[in-house]
Motif scaffolding. Sequence first.
Motif, PDB file in Angstrom:
ATOM      1  N   ALA A   1       5.091  -1.792  -8.398  1.00 50.85           N
ATOM      2  CA  ALA A   1       5.475  -1.458  -7.027  1.00 50.85           C
ATOM      3  C   ALA A   1       4.813  -0.157  -6.580  1.00 50.85           C
ATOM      4  CB  ALA A   1       6.992  -1.351  -6.926  1.00 50.85           C
ATOM      5  N   ILE A   2       4.857   0.858  -7.444  1.00 53.81           N
ATOM      6  CA  ILE A   2       4.233   2.143  -7.100  1.00 53.81           C
ATOM      7  C   ILE A   2       2.735   1.979  -6.908  1.00 53.81           C
ATOM      8  CG2 ILE A   2       3.724   4.456  -7.956  1.00 53.81           C
ATOM      9  CD1 ILE A   2       6.435   4.361  -9.415  1.00 53.81           C
ATOM     10  N   LEU A   3       2.101   1.276  -7.859  1.00 47.96           N
ATOM     11  CA  LEU A   3       0.653   1.091  -7.787  1.00 47.96           C
ATOM     12  C   LEU A   3       0.265   0.263  -6.569  1.00 47.96           C
ATOM     13  CD1 LEU A   3      -1.910   1.770  -9.393  1.00 47.96           C
ATOM     14  CD2 LEU A   3      -1.669  -0.416 -10.556  1.00 47.96           C
ATOM     15  N   PHE A   4       1.058  -0.746  -6.267  1.00 42.34           N
ATOM     16  CA  PHE A   4       0.777  -1.595  -5.110  1.00 42.34           C
ATOM     17  C   PHE A   4       0.807  -0.779  -3.825  1.00 42.34           C
ATOM     18  CE2 PHE A   4       1.539  -4.621  -1.767  1.00 42.34           C
ATOM     19  CZ  PHE A   4       0.884  -5.781  -2.165  1.00 42.34           C
TER      20      PHE A   4
ATOM     21  N   LEU B   1     -11.162  -9.604   9.163  1.00 42.82           N
ATOM     22  CA  LEU B   1     -10.461 -10.147   8.002  1.00 42.82           C
ATOM     23  C   LEU B   1      -9.858  -9.040   7.149  1.00 42.82           C
ATOM     24  CD1 LEU B   1     -12.886 -13.006   6.862  1.00 42.82           C
ATOM     25  CD2 LEU B   1     -10.775 -13.210   8.174  1.00 42.82           C
ATOM     26  N   LEU B   2     -10.584  -7.945   6.978  1.00 43.10           N
ATOM     27  CA  LEU B   2     -10.076  -6.832   6.180  1.00 43.10           C
ATOM     28  C   LEU B   2      -8.886  -6.162   6.854  1.00 43.10           C
ATOM     29  CD1 LEU B   2     -13.457  -5.258   4.987  1.00 43.10           C
ATOM     30  CD2 LEU B   2     -11.896  -6.716   3.688  1.00 43.10           C
ATOM     31  N   LEU B   3      -8.875  -6.124   8.170  1.00 42.41           N
ATOM     32  CA  LEU B   3      -7.725  -5.579   8.887  1.00 42.41           C
ATOM     33  C   LEU B   3      -6.509  -6.493   8.753  1.00 42.41           C
ATOM     34  CD1 LEU B   3      -9.448  -4.244  12.133  1.00 42.41           C
ATOM     35  CD2 LEU B   3      -8.271  -2.872  10.404  1.00 42.41           C
ATOM     36  N   ILE B   4      -6.746  -7.806   8.748  1.00 41.46           N
ATOM     37  CA  ILE B   4      -5.650  -8.748   8.529  1.00 41.46           C
ATOM     38  C   ILE B   4      -5.045  -8.523   7.146  1.00 41.46           C
ATOM     39  CG2 ILE B   4      -5.088 -11.178   8.170  1.00 41.46           C
ATOM     40  CD1 ILE B   4      -6.962 -11.894  10.395  1.00 41.46           C
ATOM     41  N   ILE B   5      -5.909  -8.296   6.166  1.00 38.09           N
ATOM     42  CA  ILE B   5      -5.418  -8.025   4.812  1.00 38.09           C
ATOM     43  C   ILE B   5      -4.526  -6.791   4.808  1.00 38.09           C
ATOM     44  CG2 ILE B   5      -6.130  -7.305   2.501  1.00 38.09           C
ATOM     45  CD1 ILE B   5      -8.566  -9.074   2.822  1.00 38.09           C
ATOM     46  N   GLN B   6      -4.915  -5.771   5.566  1.00 40.77           N
ATOM     47  CA  GLN B   6      -4.107  -4.565   5.621  1.00 40.77           C
ATOM     48  C   GLN B   6      -2.736  -4.832   6.241  1.00 40.77           C
ATOM     49  OE1 GLN B   6      -4.384  -1.795   4.151  1.00 40.77           O
ATOM     50  NE2 GLN B   6      -2.510  -0.978   5.087  1.00 40.77           N
ATOM     51  N   VAL B   7      -2.708  -5.666   7.274  1.00 40.16           N
ATOM     52  CA  VAL B   7      -1.420  -6.044   7.876  1.00 40.16           C
ATOM     53  C   VAL B   7      -0.552  -6.763   6.842  1.00 40.16           C
ATOM     54  CG1 VAL B   7      -0.301  -7.462   9.633  1.00 40.16           C
ATOM     55  CG2 VAL B   7      -2.355  -6.153  10.208  1.00 40.16           C
ATOM     56  N   LEU B   8      -1.169  -7.685   6.092  1.00 40.21           N
ATOM     57  CA  LEU B   8      -0.427  -8.394   5.049  1.00 40.21           C
ATOM     58  C   LEU B   8       0.018  -7.437   3.954  1.00 40.21           C
ATOM     59  CD1 LEU B   8      -2.626 -11.609   4.754  1.00 40.21           C
ATOM     60  CD2 LEU B   8      -0.427 -11.370   5.891  1.00 40.21           C
ATOM     61  N   ASN B   9      -0.842  -6.480   3.611  1.00 41.44           N
ATOM     62  CA  ASN B   9      -0.464  -5.477   2.608  1.00 41.44           C
ATOM     63  C   ASN B   9       0.794  -4.732   3.029  1.00 41.44           C
ATOM     64  OD1 ASN B   9      -2.591  -6.051   0.894  1.00 41.44           O
ATOM     65  ND2 ASN B   9      -3.918  -4.468   1.731  1.00 41.44           N
TER      66      ASN B   9
ATOM     67  N   ILE C   1       8.323  -5.548  -1.306  1.00 42.72           N
ATOM     68  CA  ILE C   1       8.452  -4.896  -2.610  1.00 42.72           C
ATOM     69  C   ILE C   1       9.464  -3.759  -2.540  1.00 42.72           C
ATOM     70  CG2 ILE C   1       7.226  -3.532  -4.339  1.00 42.72           C
ATOM     71  CD1 ILE C   1       4.744  -5.137  -3.713  1.00 42.72           C
ATOM     72  N   ILE C   2       9.373  -2.943  -1.493  1.00 44.08           N
ATOM     73  CA  ILE C   2      10.304  -1.826  -1.338  1.00 44.08           C
ATOM     74  C   ILE C   2      11.738  -2.344  -1.253  1.00 44.08           C
ATOM     75  CG2 ILE C   2      11.020   0.026   0.217  1.00 44.08           C
ATOM     76  CD1 ILE C   2       8.044   0.392   0.918  1.00 44.08           C
ATOM     77  N   LYS C   3      11.915  -3.449  -0.538  1.00 45.19           N
ATOM     78  CA  LYS C   3      13.246  -4.047  -0.422  1.00 45.19           C
ATOM     79  C   LYS C   3      13.751  -4.502  -1.791  1.00 45.19           C
ATOM     80  CE  LYS C   3      15.742  -7.793   1.911  1.00 45.19           C
ATOM     81  NZ  LYS C   3      15.614  -8.952   2.848  1.00 45.19           N
ATOM     82  N   MET C   4      12.873  -5.111  -2.596  1.00 45.01           N
ATOM     83  CA  MET C   4      13.265  -5.568  -3.927  1.00 45.01           C
ATOM     84  C   MET C   4      13.597  -4.389  -4.832  1.00 45.01           C
ATOM     85  SD  MET C   4      10.386  -8.559  -4.353  1.00 45.01           S
ATOM     86  CE  MET C   4      10.847  -8.973  -6.027  1.00 45.01           C
ATOM     87  N   VAL C   5      12.802  -3.313  -4.745  1.00 43.32           N
ATOM     88  CA  VAL C   5      13.064  -2.130  -5.562  1.00 43.32           C
ATOM     89  C   VAL C   5      14.389  -1.494  -5.158  1.00 43.32           C
ATOM     90  CG1 VAL C   5      12.255   0.190  -6.112  1.00 43.32           C
ATOM     91  CG2 VAL C   5      10.636  -1.698  -6.028  1.00 43.32           C
ATOM     92  N   TRP C   6      14.659  -1.450  -3.845  1.00 48.40           N
ATOM     93  CA  TRP C   6      15.915  -0.884  -3.377  1.00 48.40           C
ATOM     94  C   TRP C   6      17.102  -1.672  -3.920  1.00 48.40           C
ATOM     95  CZ3 TRP C   6      18.064   3.275  -1.520  1.00 48.40           C
ATOM     96  CH2 TRP C   6      19.303   3.195  -0.908  1.00 48.40           C
TER      97      TRP C   6
END
Length: 386
Positions: free
Chosen positions: A268-271, A307-315, A322-327
Motif C-alpha cells: 500500500a505504501i509503495l503503491f 492514455l498515460l493521464l487515464i492511467i493516473q486517474v485510475l491510479n 487501498i487507503i480504504k482497505m488499510v483504514w
Amino acid sequence: MAGILAWFWNERFWLPHNVTWADLKNTEEATFPQVEDLYLSFPFAFCIYMIRLVFERFVAKPCAMRLKIQNNGPMKAQPNAILEKVFTAITKHPDEKRLEGLSKQLDWDVRSIQRWFRQRRNQEKPSIVKRFCESMWMFTFHLHLFIYQIWFMKTMPWFWNLRQCWENYPYQPLISDVHYYYIIKVSFYFSLLLSQCLDMKRKDFGLMVVHHCTAVLLLTSSYVINMVRMGTLIMSLHDVNDLFLQAAKLANYTKCQKLCDLLFGLFAILFIVTRLCIYPLWLLNSTLFDSWEIVGPFPSWWFMNFLLLIIQVLNFMWSCIIIKMVWKAFSKGKVSKDDRSDVESSSDDEDSVSYGKNIHSKTSNGTTDASDTNGYLSSGICSEEH
C-alpha cells in the motif's frame, strides 16, 4: 491485411514532423525498433503459457502441498436437473420472479434456491491451491523480470536523467536488453490473454481482457515509435508493486496473517508513493513537458499522453480503494475482505459456516481476502500495468 497495417501505422500520426519510417530503418551503425520485431511475441506468448503450466504443476503445486494448503473448493451444490438447466442455459443470477416460479415447481423455499445458486456459482471458482499456484507464478515471473530490468537499466543515462529519454528522439539506437525486455513483456500480456480465454472464467474476466489489451496497445505503440526509454521506466515503476502484491497473496493463502498484513502494508505504501508521487511528478511530468520542450507535440504524442493521464486517474482511484482497505485493517485489527473476492458471501449463518471453511483467512468466518485484489488492483498494475 497489408493495407490495414499501412493505414494503422500511418507515419503522419505516429512520428514527429519530417520523420518517416524509412528514417528509422536499421543500418550498420544503429538499430531501431521495427514492427516486425513484435511478431516474435506470438510464439513467445505460447511458450510463456506452457512454462506457466509446467511451473504450476511441478513447482507451485508441490509447494502448496508441502505448505499444507487445502485443495478443497467451495461447498458443492446438490445435484438438481431443473436448477442446473436454468443455471447453464438461462441465468446464473435468477430474479425474484424466476425464483418464485422455481420455488413452486420444486416445492423448495426461495431461500434454499438462492443458496443453491450461490453454491453453484462458487463451484466454478478456483480452489485456494489454484490461486496459490497462479500467484506463485506471477511472483516468480515478475521477480526475475524486475531483477533483469534493474540490472541493465541502472547503467543507462536516462535512468538517472529523464531528459535523456527525449534527447535526439526518435533517432535513439535500440539497446538489445531493452529489445528483449519489451518482447518478453508483450509476450507475457499475450499469454495472459490466452490464459484468460482458456482458464476458468473469473468475475472480472471482461475487465482483465480490456486491461491486457490496453497494456499490449501501450507497449506495442511505445515500442514502434521508439519511446522505449520512458516505457521501461514506467513499467519498472509498476512492476515493483506486483512483487509485493503477489507476495501478500501467497502469505494470505498460507495463513501467515501477520506476514500478509506486513506485505500488504508495504504494498500500500509503495503503491501510493509510486503511483501518486513518482509517476505524476517525475515520469508523467517528463512525458508532458520535457518532451514538449525537446521534441514538440505531434499526433501520437497527444494519444500516448492521453492514455498515460487515464492511467493516473485510475491510479488515484485504486489508491483510494487501498487507503480504504488499510483504514479498515487498522480499525478492525485485520485486513478486510475485498469486495471482489472469489467466493461470494452468504446472507445466512449456515452458509457463513460452510464457506468460512474454504476461504483463505486467519479467522473461521473467512473475512480476510484483502490481498486477493484481482479485480481492483491487478488491473491497474502495468500499463498497468503498463
